[in-house]
Write an enzyme that holds these catalytic residues in place. Structure first.
Site, PDB file in Angstrom:
ATOM      1  N   LYS A 117       0.850  -1.205   0.000  1.00 12.10           N
ATOM      2  CA  LYS A 117       0.000   0.000   0.000  1.00 12.10           C
ATOM      3  C   LYS A 117       0.874   1.238   0.000  1.00 12.10           C
ATOM      4  O   LYS A 117       2.059   1.191   0.398  1.00 12.10           O
ATOM      5  CB  LYS A 117      -0.935   0.037   1.216  1.00 12.10           C
ATOM      6  CG  LYS A 117      -0.251   0.011   2.610  1.00 12.10           C
ATOM      7  CD  LYS A 117       0.180   1.339   3.191  1.00 12.10           C
ATOM      8  CE  LYS A 117       0.746   1.212   4.604  1.00 12.10           C
ATOM      9  NZ  LYS A 117       1.530   2.354   5.067  1.00 12.10           N
TER      10      LYS A 117
ATOM     11  N   ASP B 182      -3.177  -1.198  10.037  1.00 16.43           N
ATOM     12  CA  ASP B 182      -3.300  -1.206   8.575  1.00 16.43           C
ATOM     13  C   ASP B 182      -3.923  -2.494   8.035  1.00 16.43           C
ATOM     14  O   ASP B 182      -4.146  -2.609   6.830  1.00 16.43           O
ATOM     15  CB  ASP B 182      -1.910  -1.042   7.927  1.00 16.43           C
ATOM     16  CG  ASP B 182      -1.347   0.357   8.129  1.00 16.43           C
ATOM     17  OD1 ASP B 182      -2.104   1.253   8.528  1.00 16.43           O
ATOM     18  OD2 ASP B 182      -0.145   0.540   7.874  1.00 16.43           O
TER      19      ASP B 182
HETATM   20  C1  LIG Z   1       1.796   4.905  10.143  1.00 11.73           C
HETATM   21  C2  LIG Z   1       1.053   3.828   9.425  1.00 11.73           C
HETATM   22  C3  LIG Z   1       0.150   4.470   8.356  1.00 11.73           C
HETATM   23  O1  LIG Z   1      -0.367   3.544   7.470  1.00 11.73           O
HETATM   24  O2  LIG Z   1       1.841   2.889   8.696  1.00 11.73           O
HETATM   25  P1  LIG Z   1       3.307   2.314   8.556  1.00 11.73           P
HETATM   26  O3  LIG Z   1       4.283   3.414   8.295  1.00 11.73           O
HETATM   27  O4  LIG Z   1       3.633   1.555   9.810  1.00 11.73           O
HETATM   28  O5  LIG Z   1       3.195   1.384   7.390  1.00 11.73           O
HETATM   29  C4  LIG Z   1       0.185   3.008  10.407  1.00 11.73           C
HETATM   30  O6  LIG Z   1      -0.862   3.773  10.941  1.00 11.73           O
HETATM   31  C5  LIG Z   1       0.933   2.347  11.522  1.00 11.73           C
HETATM   32  O7  LIG Z   1       0.076   1.465  12.194  1.00 11.73           O
HETATM   33  P2  LIG Z   1       0.599   0.108  12.856  1.00 11.73           P
HETATM   34  O8  LIG Z   1       1.340  -0.674  11.807  1.00 11.73           O
HETATM   35  O9  LIG Z   1      -0.486  -0.558  13.564  1.00 11.73           O
HETATM   36  O10 LIG Z   1       1.621   0.675  13.841  1.00 11.73           O
HETATM   37  P3  LIG Z   1       2.678  -0.123  14.734  1.00 11.73           P
HETATM   38  O11 LIG Z   1       3.911  -0.363  13.952  1.00 11.73           O
HETATM   39  O12 LIG Z   1       2.009  -1.266  15.400  1.00 11.73           O
HETATM   40  O13 LIG Z   1       2.924   1.041  15.802  1.00 11.73           O
HETATM   41  C6  LIG Z   1       4.074   1.133  16.540  1.00 11.73           C
HETATM   42  C7  LIG Z   1       3.881   2.229  17.559  1.00 11.73           C
HETATM   43  O14 LIG Z   1       3.669   3.493  16.901  1.00 11.73           O
HETATM   44  C8  LIG Z   1       2.771   4.301  17.653  1.00 11.73           C
HETATM   45  N1  LIG Z   1       1.568   4.624  16.865  1.00 11.73           N
HETATM   46  C9  LIG Z   1       1.183   3.864  15.819  1.00 11.73           C
HETATM   47  C10 LIG Z   1       0.049   4.195  15.097  1.00 11.73           C
HETATM   48  C11 LIG Z   1      -0.700   5.335  15.495  1.00 11.73           C
HETATM   49  N2  LIG Z   1      -1.800   5.696  14.855  1.00 11.73           N
HETATM   50  N3  LIG Z   1      -0.294   6.075  16.552  1.00 11.73           N
HETATM   51  C12 LIG Z   1       0.832   5.734  17.238  1.00 11.73           C
HETATM   52  O15 LIG Z   1       1.191   6.426  18.192  1.00 11.73           O
HETATM   53  C13 LIG Z   1       2.427   3.497  18.902  1.00 11.73           C
HETATM   54  O16 LIG Z   1       3.331   3.852  19.906  1.00 11.73           O
HETATM   55  C14 LIG Z   1       2.677   2.060  18.459  1.00 11.73           C
HETATM   56  O17 LIG Z   1       2.961   1.205  19.525  1.00 11.73           O
END
Ligand SMILES: C[C@@](CO)(OP(=O)(O)O)[C@H](O)COP(=O)(O)OP(=O)(O)OC[C@H]1O[C@@H](n2ccc(N)nc2=O)[C@H](O)[C@@H]1O
Ligand SMILES: Nc1ncnc2c1ncn2[C@@H]1O[C@H](COP(=O)(O)OP(=O)(O)O)[C@@H](O)[C@H]1O
Length: 283
Positions: A13, A138
């Site tokens: 994505k 995601d």
């Molecule tokens: C930012 C995004 C955008 O698509 O993608 P990626 O860059 O990872 O692909 C996502 O929201 C990533 O979501 P997700 O994949 O669940 O995040 P994780 O790696 O589990 O998050 C690691 C940490 O980042 C922080 N975190 C994450 C998502 C969010 N909306 N707020 C946060 O503060 C939290 O401290 C969490 O424990």
């Protein structure tokens, strides 16, 4: 006749924009983001076994078997459905890890949909997306398979229909920790919410970009290089950087300038995930 073996795509994505609206009491950040899929990704093969064992046969560097999102997804689905069958799994992994292109989340979603099919569970998309959300923010968009505007931490999805250009995605040789970026004191966390749909053109900013670019010179270099040919954007919390082109030929031309130290790939943007197109063709 029931199916015993299945190979399914697990696409990447892009976040075409990403705004951070604020921080919740539990520390998670409220986002608004626009997800689109790429016709580019991993391929996962599943083969039924009748002894209940879940086994991923492909080793991942740095990810133990039971921490792999593929295994976690399979185990949760097995537990919650009460299924007594097991599964052998192999993956042809081409998506970089920690690149912001959602490989782990996509693998989890492909596993949920693939096993729902092979184990003949008959779960609907709402139920699979809710289970997916417990694995990562995601995962639901990959379960639903349509480009979407996402709110909350990514769980509130509204289908969107952005243009589907060819993209050149640059892959800096560095993995960005999402947690590290979200805990940076310099992160902008007060962007005003977008209240109209579809997302008005011109909203292409990623609020994580300045913090990621400051911390990672490899990402800065990629933004500078791609910025000479297209609007260069960061997906998620990086490290991947992408730009849209009107044709494959134009994206390929810029891709040909890449070197061994900064690789990349060209892929078509798609509002319907290639996983869902494949599943449709099986029905
Ligand atoms: C930012 C995004 C955008 O698509 O993608 P990626 O860059 O990872 O692909 C996502 O929201 C990533 O979501 P997700 O994949 O669940 O995040 P994780 O790696 O589990 O998050 C690691 C940490 O980042 C922080 N975190 C994450 C998502 C969010 N909306 N707020 C946060 O503060 C939290 O401290 C969490 O424990
Ligand atoms: N099947 C999987 N594919 C990729 N990463 C996985 C998988 N299972 C667990 N992980 C872990 O999740 C982390 C985030 O991976 P990934 O989803 O590819 O990146 P991002 O969230 O930046 O797009 C990886 O660094 C890895 O430790």
């Amino acid at each position: 006749m029931s199916v015993e073996k299945l190979t399914l795509p697990s696409p990447a994505k892009l976040n075409l924009m990403l705004h951070i609206l604020g921080r919740r009491e539990d520390g998670y950040h409220e986002l608004q983001t626009l997800f689109q899929f790429l016709d580019y990704g991993d391929e996962i093969t599943f083969a039924l076994r009748d002894d209940g064992v879940i086994r991923l046969h492909t080793a991942f560097e740095g990810v133990p078997h039971d921490s792999n999102l593929i295994v976690k997804a399979a185990k949760k689905l097995q537990e919650q459905s009460g299924c007594t069958q097991g599964i052998d799994i192999w993956i042809d992994k081409i998506l970089p890890m920690g690149g912001g292109i959602g490989g782990g989340s996509s693998n989890a979603a492909t596993t949920l949909l693939g096993l729902n099919h092979l184990w003949q569970l008959g779960w609907d998309e709402d139920r699979l997306a809710a289970l997916g959300l417990t694995l990562g923010a995601d995962v639901p968009v990959f379960v639903r398979g349509h480009a979407a505007f996402a709110e909350g931490v990514g769980e509130k999805l509204t289908p969107e229909y952005p243009e589907e250009p060819w993209y050149l995605v640059l892959v800096p040789q560095v993995s960005v920790s999402t947690a590290e970026i979200f805990s940076d004191p310099l992160l902008t966390r007060n962007t005003a919410p977008i209240k109209v749909r579809p997302v008005p053109k011109g909203n292409s900013r990623n609020d994580c970009l300045s913090v990621v670019a400051r911390r990672y010179p490899e990402v800065r270099n990629a933004l500078n290089l791609l910025g000479k040919f297209a609007e260069a954007k960061l997906t998620g919390t990086g490290s991947c950087v992408f730009g849209g082109f009107p044709s494959k030929a134009e994206a390929d031309k810029v891709s040909a300038l890449l070197t061994e130290t900064l690789t990349g790939f060209v892929a078509k943007g798609s509002n319907v995930s290639m996983l869902h197109r494949k599943l449709q063709s099986l029905l």
